[in-house]
Design a protein around this motif. Structure first.
Motif, PDB file in Angstrom:
ATOM      1  N   PHE A 109       0.861  -1.192   0.000  1.00 29.93           N
ATOM      2  CA  PHE A 109       0.000   0.000   0.000  1.00 29.93           C
ATOM      3  C   PHE A 109       0.895   1.240   0.000  1.00 29.93           C
ATOM      4  O   PHE A 109       1.323   1.715   1.036  1.00 29.93           O
ATOM      5  N   ASN A 110       1.171   1.729  -1.190  1.00 34.99           N
ATOM      6  CA  ASN A 110       2.117   2.820  -1.377  1.00 34.99           C
ATOM      7  C   ASN A 110       1.375   4.137  -1.533  1.00 34.99           C
ATOM      8  O   ASN A 110       0.650   4.345  -2.500  1.00 34.99           O
ATOM      9  N   LEU A 111       1.567   5.045  -0.594  1.00 38.11           N
ATOM     10  CA  LEU A 111       0.808   6.297  -0.604  1.00 38.11           C
ATOM     11  C   LEU A 111       1.475   7.402  -1.418  1.00 38.11           C
ATOM     12  O   LEU A 111       0.893   8.466  -1.601  1.00 38.11           O
ATOM     13  N   ILE A 123      -6.123   1.631  -8.539  1.00 36.35           N
ATOM     14  CA  ILE A 123      -6.971   2.590  -7.818  1.00 36.35           C
ATOM     15  C   ILE A 123      -7.977   1.834  -6.946  1.00 36.35           C
ATOM     16  O   ILE A 123      -8.242   2.214  -5.798  1.00 36.35           O
ATOM     17  N   ASP A 126      -6.160   0.495  -4.039  1.00 45.19           N
ATOM     18  CA  ASP A 126      -5.920   1.596  -3.095  1.00 45.19           C
ATOM     19  C   ASP A 126      -7.159   1.872  -2.251  1.00 45.19           C
ATOM     20  O   ASP A 126      -7.058   2.177  -1.058  1.00 45.19           O
ATOM     21  N   CYS A 127      -8.318   1.826  -2.874  1.00 40.69           N
ATOM     22  CA  CYS A 127      -9.564   2.059  -2.129  1.00 40.69           C
ATOM     23  C   CYS A 127      -9.740   0.990  -1.058  1.00 40.69           C
ATOM     24  O   CYS A 127     -10.072   1.289   0.096  1.00 40.69           O
ATOM     25  N   THR A 130      -7.198   1.604   1.729  1.00 43.33           N
ATOM     26  CA  THR A 130      -7.531   2.776   2.541  1.00 43.33           C
ATOM     27  C   THR A 130      -8.538   2.394   3.615  1.00 43.33           C
ATOM     28  O   THR A 130      -8.414   2.784   4.781  1.00 43.33           O
ATOM     29  N   LEU A 131      -9.531   1.621   3.224  1.00 46.03           N
ATOM     30  CA  LEU A 131     -10.550   1.204   4.192  1.00 46.03           C
ATOM     31  C   LEU A 131      -9.985   0.184   5.178  1.00 46.03           C
ATOM     32  O   LEU A 131     -10.281   0.209   6.369  1.00 46.03           O
ATOM     33  N   TYR A 133      -6.966  -0.178   6.404  1.00 49.42           N
ATOM     34  CA  TYR A 133      -6.103   0.364   7.445  1.00 49.42           C
ATOM     35  C   TYR A 133      -6.727   1.534   8.201  1.00 49.42           C
ATOM     36  O   TYR A 133      -6.080   2.173   9.016  1.00 49.42           O
ATOM     37  N   GLY A 134      -7.973   1.847   7.877  1.00 50.34           N
ATOM     38  CA  GLY A 134      -8.660   2.942   8.561  1.00 50.34           C
ATOM     39  C   GLY A 134      -9.389   2.459   9.808  1.00 50.34           C
ATOM     40  O   GLY A 134      -9.319   1.279  10.176  1.00 50.34           O
ATOM     41  N   ILE A 135     -10.091   3.382  10.457  1.00 54.22           N
ATOM     42  CA  ILE A 135     -10.829   3.056  11.678  1.00 54.22           C
ATOM     43  C   ILE A 135     -12.278   2.771  11.296  1.00 54.22           C
ATOM     44  O   ILE A 135     -12.863   3.498  10.498  1.00 54.22           O
TER      45      ILE A 135
ATOM     46  N   LEU B 160     -16.225   7.030  -0.994  1.00 52.54           N
ATOM     47  CA  LEU B 160     -15.479   6.272   0.006  1.00 52.54           C
ATOM     48  C   LEU B 160     -15.324   7.087   1.291  1.00 52.54           C
ATOM     49  O   LEU B 160     -15.501   6.564   2.396  1.00 52.54           O
ATOM     50  N   VAL B 176      -4.864   6.698   8.116  1.00 52.19           N
ATOM     51  CA  VAL B 176      -4.496   6.713   6.701  1.00 52.19           C
ATOM     52  C   VAL B 176      -4.679   8.112   6.098  1.00 52.19           C
ATOM     53  O   VAL B 176      -3.809   8.612   5.374  1.00 52.19           O
ATOM     54  N   TRP B 420      -6.110  12.840  -3.312  1.00 52.44           N
ATOM     55  CA  TRP B 420      -5.035  11.833  -3.325  1.00 52.44           C
ATOM     56  C   TRP B 420      -5.341  10.767  -4.386  1.00 52.44           C
ATOM     57  O   TRP B 420      -4.478  10.401  -5.181  1.00 52.44           O
TER      58      TRP B 420
END
Lengths: 519, 519
Positions: A109-111, A123, A126-127, A130-131, A133-135, B160, B176, B420
């Motif tokens: 997961f390269n930001l 993409i 990435d979506c 993002t979810l 590793y999020g809360i 998202l 994130v 992003w």
């Protein structure tokens, strides 16, 4: 643009899918119609190969319609799987990583941003990441402060708002949303108890900005010269708010040029309610020192203890000394919708202004905060600059609906639609039911705690942060903590997530005990 | 909860569908798989009857998963049909109605709120109606100010963001997104030309708030005492900006307690660029009058003429007099991504702060505005209040990532993700290409206008508003107008909509001529 057969694509999607419940594209599509798609003869090339497609292949590009539909459907699937998983409570609340770990890249997961485009397949990955590793704020075990849950109607409203992609500054550009804002604000004025000819307001980007508006408008009401001449033309003005009030009054006073020292803290009782006699004493003291009091903010639902200041007593004092009375009901405003609990805000109709955040107790997705001003017209008088490129006087409609000049913004995001749609879908009675449910849960946990030996009112200072650290590592539940006055760090349980049940709340206590034992 | 067969539901959906292109649920679902669903034997009960379902039947309700999926898919269909129609340009830009007409209810579109819930079927109708009577900002003939178009990747990003429903105040709650903000801001600093150890910033709810931040931080830099003591402790401070600058400087100065009279307007040349010699003259004059200059805002892309102030000359003057230099590149900032056009912002790296709105020229969905500050740390020093319930010092991670205390907000919407994601999908080169395309279109219309006899540089004053009124009635195109200095009302063509083509631009001119002939 390359297409492969639907089954190839499905297989591919299966491989890259990080969901462990098997709800990938093929299952998803099959279940959707519940038809047998296994017969290869009936399948046709349909799902595009996202590894060779780029954003430039999407609309408004010619022939971009189909790839756009498929791409957005893939996004839809990712989002719906996320929602489903969160609500099931079967995943962790969070999968904690340190900032440097995320910066270094987690499992690919390269930001970092590049000069060259990435294919749509990346993409979509990435979506998902993002979810991942999020809360999970909609998780039933998310009890952290203060906006949480995920109302499905509110979510639909926010998706539509994003799709409409317009701006609240003028009726010209947002005819429907401007009228919705008027209607929702009117409803809020009625619920507060203001008269027919009273009430003005605006949705702002959050409760802190709404509180800032209240000081700004009050200052203009008492000292209109401030708009042109600035604070230099004013005496040393001071505002009052309780020692338990939100820190936004300090933020706003610093920004507005009052200075944080001119925010006078009024004492609270042990339950966190402002002590009216101390308010009066502080007003008199300030006057003696040559300062000019003009504004008092009472809190309806303090941040840490959830206390409600005695609004009637405070209103009496404000009337006696001709001061502007604001009520910061950012958190507690939702209780106005509950016949059972609204008594806590008795006297709010006497306020000159109110902050009320539907994105808190009412469960509306972030951001949705209203600043409500009792006197009509003053919000516009205070902030109006009449830019001729936006607020032309010679428009072909009633320009009273160009409400943008009431604000300290220019472009303004549409925050009202999701609230309007939720109100339609739930009715006032539905909000009432939801909010009563949150308070029932709080009462349940209170009663449960009283029966437990392994919880005490005051912990040794370092226990709460340590338990929280373990909690974040394990990701099973999430709850906030803080110290207060002479009390050390303690957990603050927030009940505004409609997904949480009694067993989730009980689980929270069990987890605190379990994680505490390991210390 | 009632279910009917999929074909009953499809038929129903067909009837209630307001789309004239026949892309209703059945076609939609069939096309999606391109399988033959006509064989009734293979069909099973699947689509719920939304007329008997309510929001209380959706998640987090037990067994709410299926109805939630179907409801959100219906919403998806409504949104995708809207997107498709807008981009096709086959519908009107707007279907104009007066405020009182919308208030009275249009063909059953009732905006009033009730105590009782409405069924999900009505909620879906409300969603369709909201879009139907709104403005189609993604329509290729939408040339109105300034946020327009609908980038599909940006839209996916916003969906998202809504689904994640979290808050930017702490790393704890947005790990994130906080890192993404750091990475995107760093990219923006690099593009501006700041050094490795320079650059700080935040995404704010719009350009006007970003400009407000710049004055706020500059004032704190020169007069740190203002934070605690307020403007009362300061001399009579003044700021400078050109007469063509955005009205946000007046708004901000009124709010911050400087007063609008202390915003000194510097003269512009005929092209709308600030005249450096007049800036210097105004600074000297203010000093003579006993005022204290501390801040100059240069504009990169003025609102009406799109002019770029001479940043190098202004930077020289700011250095000479030790003033804070801000560049309001809300509109023009996107040009930094174009090797061909970035010369217009030469000198921007000498600025102390920059406003840059990706929701304008870069086509990111509203809201997405960044305020960038060259000196690290000062944003936090200026706004920090260290609330103990949010910014605990004893957290288990590097608390430098709790960026919320840099802001004048508390809760903060996630504006960075869509940007992003677009950056990932387009690459810097994709933004460049998109922005160059907008400027090519502007050049095309300029050349075309020069060949036309029926357009003149200056119209009789009342023509533009009248043509605009007809335009809104007919809904074929949308463009803004305003007067300026000695110039009467004129049309201002905005090219930032990636959906617009040369033929759309030509059509705009034809429409102006056609509507003008009817006057």
């Amino acid at each position: 643009m390359e297409f492969r057969t639907v089954f190839n694509a499905m297989q591919k999607s299966n491989e890259s899918c990080e969901d462990d419940d098997g709800s990938c594209l093929n299952k998803y599509l099959e279940e959707k119609l519940l038809v047998d798609c296994k017969d290869e003869k009936s399948s046709v090339q349909v799902v595009p190969d996202f590894s060779t497609l780029f954003s430039s292949d999407l609309l408004p590009t010619r022939n971009g319609e189909k790839p756009t539909e498929h791409f957005l459907l893939e996004v839809f699937e990712i989002l719906f799987n996320y929602i489903k998983k969160n609500y099931s409570g079967k995943c962790k609340v969070l999968d904690f990583h340190h900032p440097h770990q995320i910066l270094e890249g987690l499992e690919g997961f390269n930001l970092e941003l590049s000069d060259q485009p990435e294919p749509l397949e990346q993409i979509l990955v990435d979506c998902r990441d993002t979810l991942k590793y999020g809360i999970k704020t909609a998780h039933p075990c998310f009890f952290n402060q203060l906006s949480c849950g995920l109302d499905i109607i509110g979510l639909a409203g926010e998706w539509l708002t994003a799709t409409a992609n317009t701006n609240m500054f003028t009726y010209e550009i947002s005819p429907v949303f401007i009228i919705m804002e008027e209607i929702v604000l009117k409803k809020m004025f009625e619920i507060i108890g203001w008269k027919e000819n009273e009430g003005d307001g605006i949705f702002s980007p959050g409760g802190t900005i709404s509180n800032l508006y209240s000081i700004l408008v009050a200052r203009y009401k008492y000292f209109p010269i401030v708009k042109t001449k600035g604070m230099a033309a004013l005496p040393q003005i001071v505002v009052f708010t309780s020692e338990h009030s939100h820190y936004s009054f300090q933020k706003a006073s610093a920004a507005l040029g009052l200075g944080t020292e001119n925010v006078i803290a009024v004492k609270c009782n042990a339950r966190g309610k402002m002590i009216p006699s101390d308010l009066e004493a502080q007003i008199l003291k300030a006057k003696e020192e040559g300062h000019v009091p003009f504004y008092v903010s009472a809190t309806a639902g303090t941040t840490v203890l959830g206390a409600f200041d005695p609004l009637m007593d405070i209103a009496d004092i404000c009337e006696k000394y001709s001061l502007w009375m604001h009520v910061d009901a950012a958190w507690g405003g939702g209780l106005l919708l509950s016949k059972k609990h609204c008594f806590k805000l008795n006297g709010i109709k006497r306020a000159n202004s109110v902050t009320w955040n539907p994105h808190k107790l009412m469960g509306v997705p972030l951001q949705c905060s209203a600043v409500l001003i009792r006197e009509k017209g003053i919000l516009q008088a205070c902030n109006q600059m009449s830019a001729t490129y936006l607020f032309q006087r010679d428009k072909p409609y009633n320009i009273a609906y160009d409400t943008g000049d009431k604000t300290i913004q220019c472009g303004r995001h549409i925050d009202v639609f999701k609230l309007w749609l939720m109100w339609k879908a739930k009715g006032t009675s539905g909000f009432e039911c939801q909010i009563n449910g949150c308070l029932d849960l709080a009462m349940h946990i209170y009663k449960t705690l009283k029966t437990k030996d392994d919880f005490q009112l005051v912990f040794p200072e370092e226990v709460a942060p340590k338990i929280k650290a373990h909690m974040m590592e394990e990701g099973t539940v999430m709850v906030g903590y803080q110290p207060l006055d002479d009390k050390p760090n303690f957990f603050r349980l927030v009940f505004s997530n409609p997904a949480s049940t009694k067993s989730d709340a009980d689980f929270l206590l069990e987890e605190i005990v379990r994680l505490g034992k390991d210390l």
